[in-house]
Each structure stands twice: as structure tokens, then as C-alpha cells.
Design an enzyme around this catalytic site. Structure first.
Site, PDB file in Angstrom:
ATOM      1  N   TYR A 155       0.517  -8.399  -1.823  1.00 33.14           N
ATOM      2  CA  TYR A 155       0.479  -7.219  -0.840  1.00 33.14           C
ATOM      3  C   TYR A 155       0.916  -6.146  -1.329  1.00 33.14           C
ATOM      4  CZ  TYR A 155       0.229  -4.537   3.590  1.00 33.14           C
ATOM      5  OH  TYR A 155       0.017  -3.641   4.193  1.00 33.14           O
ATOM      6  N   ASP A 255       6.659  -4.235  -7.771  1.00 30.77           N
ATOM      7  CA  ASP A 255       6.594  -4.015  -6.272  1.00 30.77           C
ATOM      8  C   ASP A 255       7.816  -4.923  -5.514  1.00 30.77           C
ATOM      9  OD1 ASP A 255       6.431  -3.743  -3.367  1.00 30.77           O
ATOM     10  OD2 ASP A 255       4.393  -4.146  -3.427  1.00 30.77           O
ATOM     11  N   LYS A 283      11.789  -1.079   2.831  1.00 33.21           N
ATOM     12  CA  LYS A 283      12.225  -2.080   3.719  1.00 33.21           C
ATOM     13  C   LYS A 283      13.817  -1.896   3.672  1.00 33.21           C
ATOM     14  CE  LYS A 283       8.644  -5.368   3.761  1.00 33.21           C
ATOM     15  NZ  LYS A 283       7.873  -5.626   5.035  1.00 33.21           N
TER      16      LYS A 283
END
Ligand code: PMP
Length: 481
Positions: A155, A255, A283
Site C-alpha cells: 500500500y 516506502d 506517520k
């Protein structure tokens, strides 16, 4: 009201206020949620307050939180250092955002360059999704190629080019060695599917065959070096992928939105000793506020620098000036294939909130706490302790639970099969995991059902013991005839 009570109805009105709030939300917010992943059946629990490792819902229940803002809150909720950094920006510096360059951007960029072996320069965005989007566009501009390759089960955010094969139905997903792109949303085009090549994770030979075939068209390979934050790449796979992308002139993008600061402070790239060309972060970097960043090789990153060329919004002084700056596309040609005018020889990246000083102050405060001696070590020890204890409990009851993970993130996977990629997860007993997760909500342990566990530095040993006890009780309850 239309919705049933969470889990089984014998529990009565445990989440009545949540149910009402959900119904209210649904009248004005599609599906009652601002992000589709926040929905779970029959309705999500609404939270009211949080502190440290704890969440408190609107019905008055307390939870030990392992969702932690989808991993962002590595210091737990409302850490005093983060709160005071934010208050300092608001009260002492006098504003949430200057709208101009500011010192803290450079401080954070320097910190990232110091921590991440592959980063020479950094740009900030407002989310992890924007970071991967930017990294991909930079790679496309840098290589002059259009396609990207991503891995099945990975994702990278919710935009068109990467919204393929995240959680595909295996009947539609093609052969394991050569997966086909399966759209994960309405609104995607066949052109986007054609431009997104899907790779099998941890299968180097199969990847090599696909990458060699598409090499001339591939701008980038993007991957979560730890799939979903919990399935690590094998070291030899990672090494092979780095060699192949280098040889084939394909930009390698890590990522690390989930993994950044959660394994070591230099990302998992530091553990593997691999230098990707570009890295996306998010995050933890924002200490609980919206953020993202792209960092990487100077040579590639400089493509965004506006100095020496005019910005897309630059004021044009005179018609002659405008003419000198613009090269009108020849009639009938694809504007994407036109050489950029002088004005557009820069890769355009902008955003009102990019480099937000309040957000970056929260992030820097977070990193400084993580850098204090022994903090990351304790976090890793606690994670290891909880994983071990949970495995012991489940094995005692004959349930083949594995805690699959790396660093301070893990997931609970019920199967004996080794988990190396998306297709291996099909063997897991998700029905049982779901039942356990709903019981755990009743017992005061929070993560979204089926989600992974993210740890924080404020989870105490007592929290961990309570979590283990709650799991044992949940197992007893679901095994009751
Ligand atoms: N990449 C990865 C690996 C992620 O886990 C996420 C968020 N879960 C994103 C990108 C997107 O980040 P954001 O939600 O901040 O847009």
C-alpha cells in the site's frame, strides 16, 4: 436504528453512544468515516479522549491502544515533549504556519540526512500518500519513462497509479510469478492499469523476468521494504532488487511511511544496508500531525529546485517575456511528450502546508525522545516480550499463532505456513482472528479488527501483562462451545 450492535447482540448496549454517533455521521459523511479504512462492521467505535497508551470511547470504556493513529504515535497520545513543542510554535513563535521558509524545515531535513544513509536532500509533504506520489513523479521526470512497478499486497496511499493489487481477490490476480493488476477502487482507468506493473514480493527470479521485460518503460520500482509494516523483505531479495534496478536504470523507491523510525532511526534501509534512490516517509515523522517527506539522491532531488528556472506561477513581465518562456505545443501532439518550456523545466512540487513548522516541531520533538539513550532498545525489548508472550498463550490452547513483524510493529497471523508475501496470507485463519479481535475490544485492547499492532515507548510492562491476560480470556471465550 438500522445498525446492529457490535459483534454479538448478547453484549447489550455496550457501544450504544457510538452506534448513535455513527448514525448521525452517516447522514452527512459517506459511510460515516473520513477514511474508508476506518470503517469496520457493523460500525466503528467513536473515541472521546486519549492519554499515553490509553484510548477512552464515548461509551466510557478504556482501551490499551495498539492502533496508535495507524502507527504515527510512537510516543503514545499527548506526549508532553510533543505538546510543548507545538505550544512553543503557537505561543512563542506566534503562529501555526508562517507560509514562508523557516528554520525548522532545515533542522528536520538535516536530521533526516543525518539519520537515513540514502538521503542527501529532502522535501516535505502533508501525508505519506503525497510523499509516494511525489517520489513516483520525480522518478518519471528523471528517467523520462512512464510506467511504475509495485508489489502485490503493498500500500502506498489512495491515488490512481498505486491503487492496484493491494488486497486483490486471488481469482482475479493471475499467476503468483506474474500477478495481473487488480483495481482496488472504482474510477481507475485501463491506462492506469497498463502503466502499473505488479511484482511478487520476495521472489527475485520472477521479479527479474518481469523487470527485464518492461525495463525500457519502467521509471520506478516502489515497495514497502516490510510489507504492510510486518512482512520483511528477505535480505537476498532486497540486495538482488537493488542490483537489478541499478543495472536497468530504474529508480528504486522505498516506502518507509510505516517503517520509518519504527525499526531503527535510520529506517529499515539502515538494517539491510541498502540505499534506495528515493525514500518516502510519513506517520512518526509528524508526531501525530499530518506529514510526509521524500528524501534521496541530490542528483534526482534537484529536479525540483526552482532556482535558475521560473516557477509555474511566476509573474510574466511582458508579452515578449511570455513568448520566450513558452513553447506552444505543435498542433495534434501529446502535451506530455513536448519538451518543457524554460518555465517548466522544473518538476513542480508545492503545497500551502508543506514544511509546516508546527508539524515538524512535533516530529523533531518525537525524534529527539527516540534518540535518548536506551529508548529504542526498550521499545524493541517490549515488542519482543509481548510477541513471545502472545505466541505462548495461543500455543498453549493449540492455536498456531505467529507474530509476524519487524521492529516495533507486528501482526497476529493464525497459520503454520511461513509468511513471506501476500499470497501466503491466504492460508491464515482470519475468521478466528476477527472473532478474537472483537472479543479484545470488549476486553479493553484496541486495534481495528485484523489490523497490525504498533507499539509505543509509553506502553508499560503492566499494559503488556494486561494485554496478554486479555488475549487469554479472548481465546477462552471464542473456544467456549
Ligand atoms: N505508504 C504506506 C506504507 C502506508 O502505510 C501509508 C499509510 N498507511 C501510506 C503510504 C499513506 O500515508 P498517509 O495515510 O499519510 O497518506
Amino acid at each position: 436504528m438500522g445498525v446492529q450492535l457490535l459483534g454479538d447482540t448478547t453484549v447489550g448496549k455496550r457501544w450504544d453512544v457510538s452506534a448513535q454517533l455513527y448514525e448521525d455521521a452517516c447522514a452527512v459523511i459517506p459511510g460515516g468515516v473520513s477514511a474508508n479504512i476506518k470503517y469496520f462492521s457493523p460500525y466503528p467505535i467513536f473515541m472521546e479522549r486519549a492519554h499515553g497508551s490509553r484510548l477512552y470511547d464515548v461509551d466510557g470504556h478504556e482501551y490499551i491502544d495498539y492502533l496508535l493513529g495507524y502507527g504515527a504515535l510512537i510516543l503514545g497520545h499527548g506526549h508532553p515533549k510533543v505538546v510543548s513543542a507545538v505550544m512553543h510554535q503557537l505561543l512563542e513563535n506566534g503562529t501555526p504556519v508562517f507560509g514562508t521558509p523557516n528554520r525548522i524545515e532545515t533542522d528536520m531535513a538535516r536530521k533526516l540526512v543525518e539519520l537515513f544513509p540514502s538521503m542527501e536532500m529532502v522535501r516535505f509533504t502533508n501525508s505519506g500518500m503525497e510523499a509516494t506520489l511525489l517520489a513516483i513523479r520525480v522518478a518519471q521526470a528523471y528517467t523520462g519513462k512512464r510506467k511504475i512497478a509495485k508489489f502485490e499486497g503493498h500500500y502506498h496511499g489512495g491515488y490512481n497509479q498505486v491503487l492496484f493489487s493491494i488486497n486483490p481477490d486471488l481469482e482475479r490476480a493471475g499467476r503468483a510469478e506474474e500477478p495481473t493488476p487488480v483495481p482496488e477502487s472504482l474510477g481507475l482507468t485501463s491506462e492506469e492499469a497498463e502503466n502499473t506493473v505488479i511484482l511478487p514480493f520476495n521472489q527475485l527470479d520472477a521479479c527479474e523476468a518481469i523487470l527485464r521485460r518492461h525495463a525500457d518503460e519502467l521509471a520506478a520500482v516502489i515497495l514497502e521494504p516490510v510489507q504492510g509494516g510486518f512482512i520483511p523483505a528477505e535480505a537476498s531479495f532486497m540486495k538482488g532488487l537493488r542490483q537489478l534496478t541499478e543495472e536497468l536504470g530504474i529508480v528504486l523507491i522505498f516506502d518507509e511511511v510505516k517503517t520509518g523510525f519504527r525499526v531503527t532511526l535510520g529506517g529499515v534501509q539502515d538494517i539491510y544496508g541498502i540505499r534506495p534512490d528515493l525514500t518516502a516517509l510519513g506517520k512518526v515523522l509528524g508526531g501525530g500531525f499530518p506529514v510526509g517527506a521524500v528524501g534521496g539522491k541530490k542528483d534526482i532531488m534537484e529536479i525540483m529546485s526552482p532556482s535558475g528556472a521560473r516557477d509555474v506561477f511566476a509573474f510574466v513581465d511582458s508579452p515578449a517575456d511570455a513568448k520566450a518562456g513558452e513553447t506552444p505545443p505543435a498542433p495534434g501532439t501529446d502535451p506530455g511528450k513536448q519538451p518543457a518550456s524554460k518555465r517548466r523545466q522544473v518538476l513542480f512540487h508545492s503545497g500551502t502546508y508543506n514544511g509546516h513548522p508546527t508539524v515538524l516541531a512535533a516530529g523533531l520533538a518525537t525524534i529527539r525522545v527516540l534518540e535518548s539513550p536506551g529508548t529504542m532498545e526498550r521499545l524493541m525489548e517490549n515488542t519482543h516480550f509481548l510477541r513471545k508472550q502472545l505466541e505462548n498463550i495461543y500455543h498453549k490452547y493449540g492455536i498456531p499463532l505467529q507474530t509476524v513483524g519487524m521492529g516495533s510493529i507486528f501482526s497476529l497471523v493464525i497459520t503454520e505456513r511461513p509468511i513471506k508475501n501476500y499470497r501466503d496470507l491466504a492460508a491464515a485463519n482470519t475468521a478466528l482472528r476477527k472473532k478474537l479481535d472483537y472479543e479484545l475490544l470488549r476486553l479493553g485492547v484496541y486495534t481495528k479488527p485484523l489490523n497490525r499492532y504498533s507499539m509505543s515507548v509509553v506502553h508499560t510492562k503492566e499494559d503488556l501483562h494486561k494485554t496478554v491476560e486479555a488475549h487469554e480470556e479472548a481465546v477462552r471465550r471464542v473456544m467456549r462451545p
